[in-house]
Design an enzyme around this catalytic site. Structure first.
Site, short mmCIF file in Angstrom:
data_model
loop_
_atom_site.label_atom_id
_atom_site.label_comp_id
_atom_site.label_asym_id
_atom_site.label_seq_id
_atom_site.Cartn_x
_atom_site.Cartn_y
_atom_site.Cartn_z
N ARG A 129 -8.82 -6.75 -12.34
CA ARG A 129 -9.70 -6.17 -11.41
C ARG A 129 -9.80 -4.77 -11.71
O ARG A 129 -9.19 -4.40 -12.66
CB ARG A 129 -8.66 -5.97 -9.98
CG ARG A 129 -8.93 -7.41 -9.21
CD ARG A 129 -8.44 -7.43 -7.57
NE ARG A 129 -7.09 -6.94 -7.57
CZ ARG A 129 -6.74 -5.73 -7.03
NH1 ARG A 129 -7.71 -5.09 -6.23
NH2 ARG A 129 -5.54 -5.40 -6.88
N LYS A 151 4.72 -7.40 -10.70
CA LYS A 151 3.80 -8.40 -10.42
C LYS A 151 3.88 -9.60 -11.11
O LYS A 151 4.43 -9.74 -12.19
CB LYS A 151 2.43 -7.59 -11.12
CG LYS A 151 1.10 -8.30 -10.51
CD LYS A 151 0.10 -7.27 -10.79
CE LYS A 151 -1.42 -8.10 -10.88
NZ LYS A 151 -2.29 -7.37 -10.72
N ARG A 159 5.13 4.70 -0.05
CA ARG A 159 5.74 6.09 0.10
C ARG A 159 7.10 6.42 -0.18
O ARG A 159 8.14 5.06 0.31
CB ARG A 159 5.38 6.79 0.95
CG ARG A 159 3.72 7.26 1.11
CD ARG A 159 3.38 8.11 2.16
NE ARG A 159 3.11 7.41 3.17
CZ ARG A 159 3.37 7.92 4.40
NH1 ARG A 159 4.07 9.03 4.71
NH2 ARG A 159 3.12 7.02 5.39
#
Ligand code: BTN
Length: 326
Positions: free
Chosen positions: A119, A184, A320
């Site tokens: 992507r 991933k 975060r």
């Protein structure tokens, strides 16, 4: 790797010893052709043992793709599978085939992609026998505008199959990265052809990290997880490919009939950052901090910020500080 090298690799795939003479006889080639094949396999990163009187063997067996086995395991589905040793990109090839009128349900897998695409214009790296790279072509009555949630639906299918294959901790990172705590596990690239109002054709490409590959890890700028490490056992890539395609075709049929609404709840259950503090990096370089509140019916990410709930169609999500890594 050229055809001879692939043939030699197939002859050695089981990890047992095979003499150069036997390989040459089975393949109908000369001993020196086998020698070149062995040299090329080593050059591609496979460790090969050579023992006088016994022959050659791979230090670790490799599961190579076999179209007949995958097709057999796909009985009862509308998927017809083709397998290539080497090509540029399974997505690019199926986009060309779609333009030439290829039927829906056509799946194409490759052992090696020389120009695999990710992507956002990224390169997708994959190692021979270590990654599963494939694409599935599907025709939809709807136009691209109504298929906004397709890429999320596809993520649900992949997670279902990968959890069943030995990665029960697999989750989704918006829009459709499949992640494990270590990194991933799989990525999805969907490309469309056709009219905005329909009909349209989608080429759904997926890359799955099956076995840890130091070359892939060194080439990419983010942590990579692999299925064999998660499962603690070797994975038969043919069984896995069939399971992924079976789940994909089932999910796409639901999506084509009922839309993403039918899969949205499940997507949110699988969402690694659901209700977590995240940062969304936008394509223009700005970033927004908020709480990830799941996704809308059209696949948009819902972010709760001080200004209220906002919807986003692009960007990269990261956790975060204080959140759980994914
Ligand atoms: C991403 O996470 O960036 C998406 C990766 C998609 C990679 C797959 S591999 C098979 C298919 N062919 C390609 O060129 N890309 C997709």
């Amino acid at each position: 790797m050229n055809t001879m090298a692939f043939q030699t690799l197939r002859a050695l795939a089981d990890g047992a010893f095979h003499s150069g003479e036997d390989i040459a006889r089975v393949l109908g080639v000369t001993r020196s052709a086998v020698w070149y094949g062995i040299r090329d396999i080593s050059g591609a990163g496979f460790a090969i043992e050579k023992v006088r009187g016994r022959g050659y063997r791979l230090a670790q067996p490799v599961s190579l793709l076999d179209a007949a086995r995958v097709q057999q395991a796909l009985a009862g589905t509308p998927v017809a599978v083709e397998i290539c040793d080497t090509l540029d990109s399974t997505n690019s090839r199926l986009m060309q085939r779609a333009a030439q009128g290829a039927p829906g349900g056509l799946a194409l897998a490759a052992e090696v992609q020389t120009a695999g695409r990710g992507r956002r214009g990224r390169v997708w790296y994959s190692g021979i026998g270590h990654t599963l790279t494939f694409s599935l072509l599907w025709h939809f009555a709807q136009g691209a505008r109504e298929l906004g949630g397709l890429s999320l639906a596809v993520g649900v299918a992949l997670v279902r199959a990968l959890r069943a294959a030995g990665a029960p901790a697999a989750q989704l990172k918006w829009p459709n990265d499949v992640v494990l705590p270590a990194g991933k596990l799989a990525g999805i690239l969907i490309e469309m052809q056709g009219d905005v109002l329909g009909p349209s054709t989608a080429v759904i490409g997926a890359g799955v990290n099956v076995r840890a590959d130091a070359r892939v890890q060194a080439a990419v700028d983010q942590p990579v997880a692999d299925l064999e490490t998660a499962a603690g056992q070797t994975i038969d890539r043919n069984v896995l490919l069939a399971a992924l395609l079976r789940e994909l075709s089932a999910v796409i049929e639901v999506f084509a009939r009922d839309g993403f609404t039918a899969l949205r709840e499940e997507w949110q259950q699988l969402h690694a950052q659901q209700d977590q503090p995240v940062r969304l990096l936008l394509p223009d370089g700005k970033d927004i901090a908020g709480i990830a509140r799941g996704v809308a019916e059209d696949g948009a990410l819902l972010l709760e910020t001080a200004a209220g709930l906002s919807r986003h169609h692009s960007g990269e999500v990261s956790l975060r500080a204080g959140g759980v890594a994914a």
